[in-house]
Design an enzyme around this catalytic site. Structure first.
Site, PDB file in Angstrom:
ATOM      1  N   SER A   1      60.192  40.544  -7.842  1.00 40.54           N
ATOM      2  CA  SER A   1      59.933  40.007  -6.516  1.00 40.54           C
ATOM      3  C   SER A   1      58.447  40.226  -6.232  1.00 40.54           C
ATOM      4  CB  SER A   1      60.805  40.749  -5.506  1.00 40.54           C
ATOM      5  OG  SER A   1      60.533  40.326  -4.200  1.00 40.54           O
TER       6      SER A   1
ATOM      7  N   LYS B   1      60.385  35.743  -8.280  1.00 39.00           N
ATOM      8  CA  LYS B   1      60.644  35.423  -6.864  1.00 39.00           C
ATOM      9  C   LYS B   1      59.344  35.572  -6.098  1.00 39.00           C
ATOM     10  CE  LYS B   1      63.117  38.198  -3.501  1.00 39.00           C
ATOM     11  NZ  LYS B   1      64.430  38.790  -3.183  1.00 39.00           N
TER      12      LYS B   1
ATOM     13  N   LYS C   1      57.522  35.606  -2.515  1.00 38.53           N
ATOM     14  CA  LYS C   1      57.708  35.740  -1.071  1.00 38.53           C
ATOM     15  C   LYS C   1      56.831  34.692  -0.380  1.00 38.53           C
ATOM     16  CE  LYS C   1      60.424  39.401  -0.818  1.00 38.53           C
ATOM     17  NZ  LYS C   1      61.689  39.447  -0.063  1.00 38.53           N
TER      18      LYS C   1
ATOM     19  N   ASP D   1      61.447  33.360  -1.498  1.00 34.44           N
ATOM     20  CA  ASP D   1      62.209  34.139  -0.500  1.00 34.44           C
ATOM     21  C   ASP D   1      61.380  34.187   0.780  1.00 34.44           C
ATOM     22  OD1 ASP D   1      63.764  35.886   0.985  1.00 34.44           O
ATOM     23  OD2 ASP D   1      63.622  37.562  -0.426  1.00 34.44           O
TER      24      ASP D   1
ATOM     25  N   GLU E   1      65.622  31.540  -0.873  1.00 36.37           N
ATOM     26  CA  GLU E   1      66.380  32.647  -0.280  1.00 36.37           C
ATOM     27  C   GLU E   1      66.076  32.779   1.206  1.00 36.37           C
ATOM     28  OE1 GLU E   1      65.847  36.195  -2.625  1.00 36.37           O
ATOM     29  OE2 GLU E   1      66.760  37.500  -1.132  1.00 36.37           O
TER      30      GLU E   1
ATOM     31  N   ASP F   1      70.738  36.073   1.863  1.00 37.73           N
ATOM     32  CA  ASP F   1      70.524  37.517   1.699  1.00 37.73           C
ATOM     33  C   ASP F   1      70.915  38.182   3.025  1.00 37.73           C
ATOM     34  OD1 ASP F   1      69.424  40.091   1.637  1.00 37.73           O
ATOM     35  OD2 ASP F   1      67.462  39.516   0.892  1.00 37.73           O
TER      36      ASP F   1
ATOM     37  N   LYS G   1      73.314  42.826  -1.948  1.00 40.36           N
ATOM     38  CA  LYS G   1      72.705  44.160  -1.921  1.00 40.36           C
ATOM     39  C   LYS G   1      73.802  45.076  -1.399  1.00 40.36           C
ATOM     40  CE  LYS G   1      68.036  42.542  -0.858  1.00 40.36           C
ATOM     41  NZ  LYS G   1      66.982  42.459   0.171  1.00 40.36           N
TER      42      LYS G   1
ATOM     43  N   GLY H   1      67.286  43.850  -4.377  1.00 45.86           N
ATOM     44  CA  GLY H   1      66.708  45.194  -4.398  1.00 45.86           C
ATOM     45  C   GLY H   1      66.082  45.527  -3.065  1.00 45.86           C
TER      46      GLY H   1
HETATM   47  O1  OSB Z   1      64.342  40.169   0.866  1.00 47.07           O
HETATM   48  O2  OSB Z   1      64.964  40.779  -1.053  1.00 47.07           O
HETATM   49  C1  OSB Z   1      64.327  40.999  -0.023  1.00 47.07           C
HETATM   50  C2  OSB Z   1      62.403  44.284  -0.405  1.00 47.07           C
HETATM   51  C3  OSB Z   1      62.550  44.815   0.866  1.00 47.07           C
HETATM   52  C4  OSB Z   1      63.212  44.093   1.819  1.00 47.07           C
HETATM   53  C5  OSB Z   1      63.747  42.831   1.513  1.00 47.07           C
HETATM   54  C6  OSB Z   1      63.624  42.306   0.234  1.00 47.07           C
HETATM   55  C7  OSB Z   1      62.908  43.033  -0.728  1.00 47.07           C
HETATM   56  C8  OSB Z   1      62.630  42.560  -2.073  1.00 47.07           C
HETATM   57  C9  OSB Z   1      62.332  43.632  -3.102  1.00 47.07           C
HETATM   58  O3  OSB Z   1      62.554  41.392  -2.371  1.00 47.07           O
HETATM   59  C10 OSB Z   1      63.060  43.483  -4.374  1.00 47.07           C
HETATM   60  C11 OSB Z   1      62.935  44.715  -5.237  1.00 47.07           C
HETATM   61  O4  OSB Z   1      63.463  45.793  -4.882  1.00 47.07           O
HETATM   62  O5  OSB Z   1      62.320  44.606  -6.294  1.00 47.07           O
HETATM   63 MG    MG Z   2      65.588  38.561   0.319  1.00 47.50          MG
END
Ligand code: OSB
Ligand code: MG
Length: 374
Positions: free
Chosen positions: A138, A164, A166, A192, A217, A242, A266, A294
């Site tokens: 991510s 992924k 952001k 995401d 996402e 999510d 999650k 995660g």
């Molecule tokens: O939206 O998936 C998410 C981390 C903190 C809060 C939300 C998200 C995330 C990540 C991190 O995308 C993924 C990881 O732990 O590698």
């Molecule tokens: Mg997410």
């Protein structure tokens, strides 16, 4: 029977190697809540509560979780005999709203303890079938498309099977398009948004729809299902939910309303392994792939994610990157590593498969509290 007599809570501070920006905030120094559960015979298991520092992902934080565990969760589970770890979630959910991450920290610890007591790897206890987990990364929001492209290129070179990206308004189409052009049409890219859009942004989202993404996402509000249904009808790219999926019922709502075609599970967000397995099974029956998300877990929380992702319908690569992606040094031995884009499911010992470096955890601990006896 499993009967807990004590829960020790600890907050540790663990700095991320680099700050990570999502649409709703930035994380740099993690405050991580670790739990050490002890049963009536002195057998212990460690778990992690994934609540974050601020309420920008879900309403929970590490501070609300601390209160929920010590005041309401521990009293329900301590000195209560559970026939199976799958019974814990219902006990924690009866007339007790929300606080899923706090509940999950304890519920998952009881699954970990059950694996210890059964002398089985956690993955085997839950019926996992995979021996290694396809792994994604991510990538946070970068200052420029060029900076993102450099990160994405390195990730593909390292072997990650999903990248992924952001996104948020102002850091979206140009960034994703730059990565697509650099990495080619077959690169496994997704985006995401962490709730950064509304249906008024349909034109931007339609541009993302042309970039061949594996999925988009949670583009819309954190608790929305209905509008995601409207959006999914207008996009060919699968919507992945999510934040909105907080229970099996919400997964059923996604199905009923056509609000998405993939779920990021999650375990913390849904209240633990019991609900995670139920959502997994429901999605498997209805043809929706799932993957394990995660929350920047330490090596302890990661152990649970890896075990969960060994279930058969976790067919998309998970956000279960190796320890070195996050930390200078993890708190477990062995650290989590990745080989050719796969993280190995530990099947060589009972329990969660990693050993906690207790001296290091002691050094990193900034507060601790014991609930229960002994
Ligand atoms: O939206 O998936 C998410 C981390 C903190 C809060 C939300 C998200 C995330 C990540 C991190 O995308 C993924 C990881 O732990 O590698
Ligand atoms: Mg997410």
């Amino acid at each position: 029977m499993i009967t807990l007599s004590r829960i020790r809570l600890r907050e540790i501070r663990l700095p991320l190697r680099e700050p990570f920006r999502i649409s709703s905030g930035v994380i740099s120094d993690r405050r991580i809540l670790l739990l050490e559960l002890t049963d009536a015979n002195g057998v212990t298991a460690w778990s992690e509560c994934v609540a974050g520092e601020a309420p920008n992902y879900t309403p929970e934080t590490i501070d609300t979780a601390w209160i929920a565990i010590t005041k309401w969760i521990a009293p329900r589970v301590l000195d209560t005999a559970f026939a199976a770890p799958g019974d814990v979630h219902d006990v924690l959910d009866k007339d007790f709203r929300g606080h899923n991450m706090a509940k999950a920290g304890v519920e998952m610890g009881i699954w970990g303890l059950a694996a210890e007591l059964a002398k089985l790897p956690l993955s085997q206890l839950i019926g996992g079938t995979r021996t290694s987990i396809p792994t994604g990364i991510s990538l946070g929001i970068e200052k420029s498309p060029a900076a993102l492209v450099a990160k994405a290129r390195a990730a593909v070179a390292e072997g990650y099977r999903k990248v992924k990206i952001k996104i948020m308004p102002g850091s979206d189409v140009e960034f994703v398009r730059a990565a697509r052009e650099e990495l080619g049409p077959d690169a496994p890219l997704m985006a995401d948004a962490n709730n950064a859009y509304t249906l008024d942004d349909i034109d931007r989202l339609a541009e993302l729809d042309t970039l061949g993404l594996m999925m988009i996402e949670q583009p819309l509000a954190w608790d929305d299902i209905v509008r995601h249904g409207e959006l999914q009808r207008r996009l060919k790219t699968p919507v992945c939910l999510d934040e909105s999926i907080t229970s099996l019922d919400r997964a059923m709502d996604m199905h009923t309303l056509g609000a998405g075609r993939i779920i990021n599970i999650k375990p913390g967000r849904v209240g633990g392994f019991g609900p995670s397995i139920a959502i997994h099974d429901f999605c498997e029956q209805h043809g929706y792939p799932v993957w394990c998300g995660g929350m920047f877990e330490s090596g302890v929380g990661r152990a649970y994610n890896v075990a969960l992702a060994s279930l058969p319908n976790f067919t998309k690569p998970g956000d279960v990157s190796p320890s070195a992606r996050y930390w200078e040094r993890d708190i477990v031995t062995p650290e989590w590593t990745m080989d050719a884009g796969m993280v190995t499911v530990p099947l060589d010992k009972p329990g969660i498969g990693v050993t906690i470096d207790i001296d290091r955890v002691d050094n990193l601990t900034v507060r601790s509290e014991v609930v229960g006896r002994g």
